[in-house]
Design a protein around this motif. Sequence first.
Motif, PDB file in Angstrom:
ATOM      1  N   UNK A 143     -12.571  -6.733 -38.691  1.00  8.19           N
ATOM      2  CA  UNK A 143     -11.280  -6.178 -39.094  1.00  8.19           C
ATOM      3  C   UNK A 143     -10.195  -7.190 -38.731  1.00  8.19           C
ATOM      4  N   UNK A 144      -9.934  -8.107 -39.634  1.00 10.44           N
ATOM      5  CA  UNK A 144      -8.997  -9.190 -39.326  1.00 10.44           C
ATOM      6  C   UNK A 144      -7.927  -9.332 -40.395  1.00 10.44           C
ATOM      7  N   UNK A 145      -6.686  -9.396 -39.957  1.00 16.63           N
ATOM      8  CA  UNK A 145      -5.583  -9.680 -40.876  1.00 16.63           C
ATOM      9  C   UNK A 145      -5.456 -11.183 -41.125  1.00 16.63           C
ATOM     10  N   UNK A 146      -6.203 -11.975 -40.361  1.00 15.61           N
ATOM     11  CA  UNK A 146      -6.022 -13.427 -40.444  1.00 15.61           C
ATOM     12  C   UNK A 146      -7.374 -14.135 -40.291  1.00 15.61           C
ATOM     13  N   UNK A 204     -15.930  -1.152 -45.933  1.00 16.79           N
ATOM     14  CA  UNK A 204     -15.279  -1.444 -44.656  1.00 16.79           C
ATOM     15  C   UNK A 204     -16.309  -2.001 -43.675  1.00 16.79           C
ATOM     16  N   UNK A 205     -15.840  -2.499 -42.538  1.00 14.16           N
ATOM     17  CA  UNK A 205     -16.771  -3.111 -41.579  1.00 14.16           C
ATOM     18  C   UNK A 205     -17.876  -2.135 -41.205  1.00 14.16           C
ATOM     19  N   UNK A 245     -10.402   2.101 -37.181  1.00 14.05           N
ATOM     20  CA  UNK A 245     -10.293   1.423 -35.888  1.00 14.05           C
ATOM     21  C   UNK A 245     -10.823  -0.011 -36.042  1.00 14.05           C
ATOM     22  N   UNK A 246     -10.871  -0.750 -34.948  1.00 16.10           N
ATOM     23  CA  UNK A 246     -11.330  -2.140 -35.032  1.00 16.10           C
ATOM     24  C   UNK A 246     -12.850  -2.220 -34.869  1.00 16.10           C
ATOM     25  N   UNK A 247     -13.417  -3.258 -35.442  1.00 11.79           N
ATOM     26  CA  UNK A 247     -14.852  -3.437 -35.301  1.00 11.79           C
ATOM     27  C   UNK A 247     -15.311  -4.744 -35.907  1.00 11.79           C
ATOM     28  N   UNK A 248     -16.564  -5.071 -35.657  1.00 16.12           N
ATOM     29  CA  UNK A 248     -17.128  -6.291 -36.252  1.00 16.12           C
ATOM     30  C   UNK A 248     -18.652  -6.198 -36.296  1.00 16.12           C
TER      31      UNK A 248
END
Length: 783
Positions: A219-222, A30-31, A200-203
């Motif tokens: 964390x991208x669906x696209x 994961x990220x 959660x979100x992150x990069x």
Amino acid sequence: MTTVEERPHTGFGRTLRKEDVRLVRGKGNYVDDVRLPGMLHGALLRSPYAHARILSIDTSAAEAMPKVLAVITGETLKGLGLAWMPTLSYDVQAVLATDKVRYQGQEVAFVIAEDHYAARDAVELIEVDYEPLPAVIDAKKALDPDSPVIRDDKENQADNHIFDWEAGDQAKTDEVFANAEVVVAEDILYPRVHPAPLETCGSVADMDPVTGKLTLYTTSQAPHAHRTVYALVAGLPEHKIRVIAPDIGGGFGNKVGIYPGYVMSIVGSIVTGKPVKWVEDRSEHLMSTAFARDYHMRGEIAATKDGKILGLRVKVIADHGAFNATAQPTKFPAGFFHVFTGSYDLQAAHCSVTGVYTNKAPGGVAYACSFRITEAVYLVERMVDVLAYELKADPAELRMKNLLQPEQFPYTTQTGWEYDSGDYPKALQLAMDMAGYDELRREQAEKRERGELMGIGVAFFTEAVGAGPRKHMDILGLGMADGAELRIHPTGKAVLRISVKTQGQGHETTFAQIVGNELGLPTADIEVVHGDTDQTPFGLGTYGSRSTPVSGAATALVARKIRDKAKIIASAMLEVSPDDLEWAGDRFHVKGDPEQAKTIQEIAMAAHSSLELPEGIEGHLDATTVYNPPNLTYPFGAYICVVDVDPGTGGVKVRRFIAVDDCGVRINPMIVEGQVHGGLADGVGMALMQVIAFDEEGNHLGASFMDYLLPTSLECPSWELGATYTPSPHHPIGAKGVGESATVGSPCAVVNAVLDAIKVRHADMPLTPAAVWGAMQGRPIRT
Ligand code: MCN
Ligand code: CUN
């Protein structure tokens, strides 16, 4: 109808998920697992106020802290022209606030430090002088003349109005209503909820100062759409941006948009010349990332006295929060809400939607919503039950009487959708048979005699998924076609590259099955590559249950291209004309002589060998394609929920849940059932527990899992699933999307069941014990 199980030579079926080999062993990547040499850590300072003017920011104490490399504020970004970023709905959103904060949790400053803890500690040392302003929390009051103007950053924005949008024929609808024997109206709220994926979100942004190449793990669906947006926004050359979405721990629409934190990790990496990681915590996630719903609807239904539904009318106030950052196709500011005519044959329908700004987090299209079809289905299915209540009709019978009939397909709705295929009465009848509907009604009557409260809720839904035809839809000007690329190696093993991105839906398995089905290769021999823009063809990503309808179709078609080429190569190998060959599921053989055959693996080796190939045929066995869907696909389903309500406390126990889904041909029935299980749990959660509420000052009241309640196995019954199979006529393998079906269809079944138990016409979600109790006493509680 043939089911997948009956088809010969199919790669379809209950194959175990290939990705689980790593995921269930904790070997996912994961990220937050990404660790790069020299990597720094970022943390965001967020606003404690829902609405306040920023008078000053003092970052000196934070900057003086050991291990801190930089503190970035909105003022810093302003100098770079990066303080504001465009949203997916042609609005702008503050990356870091400059003038005002507009919701609690909004991003104000970004600290970069050597480790995560130092960054978080330094955030505490930043001093901001705020002048609090009155907050706009009630969407229905947002347009009052004395309401504070939230978006005074925008020229010509004198109020909190975002858009007005309508669909359907208003005059015709008004006429139908004027002449109807029965008209019933109801105020219905679909409250604000949050998708709350476990991750959660992150990069992690890594800008190479020498080559100028940015690699963004996120964390991208696209991923492809994100890359293009970063290129457009930051002016970075697109070939110098690589977006990698590694394993994702649930998206549910929450990871479609671009968040300030992602942008700040990029800015941080540019500023420091080192990789910068930013990962938010649970509270940040629940407070600031894309929410769902917040639709305040006034529905009206017109019918004859004997229950023939004639028309539907609905007015909506849509609360979009402080920035209009929803992610639906451009022409549809209310998403696909205009599919609200549902599964019924109506004479007329009209909806109007007004979008408003409030002092809440932006977002709006998330949480397995199929672009607001959850709201639409909830509206129509609640209104049908409201009508049943007034007519004292049985809700299942009333639906049966009004459902579209199989011979009406393809069917064009009063608001312009063309439903591709369906057999609705069959699905509802199957659900009723599985439930033992008549017996349940008898049991309910007996229990009522004894003062026990049992409820039976029915809901039927039609979804429109697989966005979408290029001529009808785009997001930020990007058309919604998807590419696919397939290579068969000399030894017959295959690599499929797709543009969509799994967040738990099992694409590495089902997309391999699609190729397996077309070429007769074992699923284990097909590797699916996704989530890396340098490795995969362009496409708009995973949301609106579009992966199977769009990228799934691209995958089937690219495999067919390979099959066509393989046929010509086989003809050279067998020294016959291609016309004399027949496909047998995994090999070509000479017509009438099955012994004279070449398997796909043999053909692959020949394609890479010294075999002399026919004129015009290049060697190797690979192909690419782009699929532009001619229409959306229209899955549907019939759901029945049985609840018991405690007359003393208002507590609800979901005793049974019967779900019949039709998503056409099922590639992997086990994965489809898993998708349905998850969505049904979501539905129980939204109906009974989940809500993002605010106090009058705009304080967020659901920023942890103590306050924002997710359903567990304790709240869920053992699901009873059924299926019908109506293939999509325009999809190459007849499949329709299913990822959001159960979330769309189930909340209303639960609500209808609870209200059926307590004999109340309407009460809003979430039906907590207090809300049910209030409704029983005639004192509805509004969230
Ligand atoms: N499938 C199938 N046969 C069909 C239809 C689908 O076997 N007739 C399989 C697909 O191949 C895929 C899965 O079922 O493996 C879901 O497919 P699809 O309906 O195409 O939906 P997407 O893959 O596009 O997934 C998106 C959808 C959305 S928009 C949300 S929101 C959601 C959902 O999926 N988020 C999820 N389900 C989720 N499930 C998990 N575990 N995590 C999420 O974040
Ligand atoms: Cu609306 S949630 Mo899904 O479309 O990613």
